[in-house]
Design an enzyme around this catalytic site. Structure first.
Site, PDB file in Angstrom:
ATOM      1  N   SER A  66       0.783  -1.258   0.044  1.00  0.00           N
ATOM      2  CA  SER A  66       0.210   0.095  -0.108  1.00  0.00           C
ATOM      3  C   SER A  66       0.813   1.451  -0.103  1.00  0.00           C
ATOM      4  O   SER A  66       2.081   1.266   0.372  1.00  0.00           O
ATOM      5  CB  SER A  66      -0.937   0.101   1.186  1.00  0.00           C
ATOM      6  OG  SER A  66      -1.976  -1.062   1.334  1.00  0.00           O
TER       7      SER A  66
HETATM    8  N1  SAH Z   1       0.131  -5.840   4.136  1.00  0.00           N
HETATM    9  C1  SAH Z   1       0.739  -6.024   2.804  1.00  0.00           C
HETATM   10  C2  SAH Z   1      -0.142  -5.511   1.480  1.00  0.00           C
HETATM   11  C3  SAH Z   1      -0.880  -6.596   1.207  1.00  0.00           C
HETATM   12  S1  SAH Z   1      -1.685  -6.774  -0.328  1.00  0.00           S
HETATM   13  C4  SAH Z   1       2.198  -5.275   2.707  1.00  0.00           C
HETATM   14  O1  SAH Z   1       2.306  -4.328   3.716  1.00  0.00           O
HETATM   15  O2  SAH Z   1       2.742  -5.316   1.918  1.00  0.00           O
HETATM   16  C5  SAH Z   1      -2.929  -7.919   0.180  1.00  0.00           C
HETATM   17  C6  SAH Z   1      -2.325  -9.307   0.525  1.00  0.00           C
HETATM   18  O3  SAH Z   1      -3.441 -10.109   0.997  1.00  0.00           O
HETATM   19  C7  SAH Z   1      -1.816  -9.816  -0.575  1.00  0.00           C
HETATM   20  O4  SAH Z   1      -0.616 -10.588  -0.413  1.00  0.00           O
HETATM   21  C8  SAH Z   1      -2.734 -11.082  -0.859  1.00  0.00           C
HETATM   22  O5  SAH Z   1      -2.153 -12.300  -1.347  1.00  0.00           O
HETATM   23  C9  SAH Z   1      -3.122 -11.491   0.586  1.00  0.00           C
HETATM   24  N2  SAH Z   1      -4.397 -12.172   0.551  1.00  0.00           N
HETATM   25  C10 SAH Z   1      -5.668 -11.993  -0.136  1.00  0.00           C
HETATM   26  N3  SAH Z   1      -6.751 -12.894   0.252  1.00  0.00           N
HETATM   27  C11 SAH Z   1      -6.218 -13.422   1.260  1.00  0.00           C
HETATM   28  C12 SAH Z   1      -6.847 -14.318   2.301  1.00  0.00           C
HETATM   29  N4  SAH Z   1      -8.095 -14.728   2.070  1.00  0.00           N
HETATM   30  N5  SAH Z   1      -6.110 -14.618   3.347  1.00  0.00           N
HETATM   31  C13 SAH Z   1      -4.728 -14.133   3.528  1.00  0.00           C
HETATM   32  N6  SAH Z   1      -4.323 -13.272   2.819  1.00  0.00           N
HETATM   33  C14 SAH Z   1      -4.917 -12.871   1.631  1.00  0.00           C
END
Ligand code: SAH
Length: 213
Positions: A66
């Site tokens: 983000s």
């Molecule tokens: N917090 C992260 C950004 C995450 S982007 C950072 O600081 O970089 C969103 C993330 O959520 C992705 O890595 C994606 O693979 C994960 N995601 C999507 N669906 C999910 C689920 N059902 N359970 C766990 N993770 C999930």
């Protein structure tokens, strides 16, 4: 005269003053954490030059880290204190987990893509974080074994708030979650004795929270 290249520390200081303080983030813990965590280590090597820009960046597997302001905003809204336990859904690069781990006591983070979780674990271990715990799986079910949590941060967008996550909040606990499909809003949920209080905060754009089949 040629301008000297900024160090990453200088880039971080300017990120905090021009993107974060200037937009109203005041919580000292959040500002200090954003100044400290080396964001450039959480993006792919060929993106390091862009790490402190005012934008989200790709981290592989179609996922994104983000925008710094959104990381700071979501963290501030949770009003974390040093004794608290936080659940993060969507480890991704591990950057947000590091910011949370600078402020709270323990961070439990769940990621559905194995490779991303492994990568985040490596970087965070290398950086010396010992208060972040990782799990690979579907974060819509939270992480029951360590519940209840003082705070929950969801960093991928579900169409509706998963019930399991609400149930894993302490009374007085806070959850920040982007909710929606094409249109999403950040929603703050506070668990009170008998009900969950919800407040819509601002429109956002996150990758969807994936439901495994
Ligand atoms: N917090 C992260 C950004 C995450 S982007 C950072 O600081 O970089 C969103 C993330 O959520 C992705 O890595 C994606 O693979 C994960 N995601 C999507 N669906 C999910 C689920 N059902 N359970 C766990 N993770 C999930």
């Amino acid at each position: 005269m040629k301008k000297a290249k900024k160090t990453y520390t200088e880039e971080r200081e300017s990120m905090v003053s021009t993107q974060i303080k200037s937009r109203g983030i005041k919580d000292v813990n959040v500002l200090e954490a954003m100044e400290k965590v080396p964001r450039h280590l959480f993006v792919p090597e060929n993106m390091r030059k862009l790490a402190y820009n005012d934008e989200p960046l790709p981290i592989g597997n179609g996922q994104t880290i983000s925008q710094p302001y959104i990381v700071a905003y979501m963290t501030e809204v949770l009003q974390l204190s040093v004794e608290e336990k936080v659940l993060e859904v969507g480890t991704g690069s591990g950057y947000q987990a590091a910011v949370l781990a600078e402020i709270a006591k323990e961070v439990f983070t769940v990621e559905i893509i194995d490779g991303l979780s492994k990568n985040a674990q490596e970087v965070l271990q290398e950086e010396g974080y010992t208060n972040i715990h990782f799990r690979v799986g579907d974060g819509s079910y939270g992480w029951e074994e360590n519940a209840p949590y003082d705070a929950i941060m969801v960093t991928a967008a579900p169409s509706e708030v998963p019930k399991a996550l609400q149930d894993q909040l302490k009374i007085g606990g806070r959850m920040i979650v982007p909710v929606g499909d094409a249109f999403q809003e950040l929603v703050l949920i506070v668990r009170e004795k008998r009900k969950f209080k919800k407040k819509k905060l601002l429109p956002v754009r996150f990758v969807p929270l994936v439901k495994p089949h």
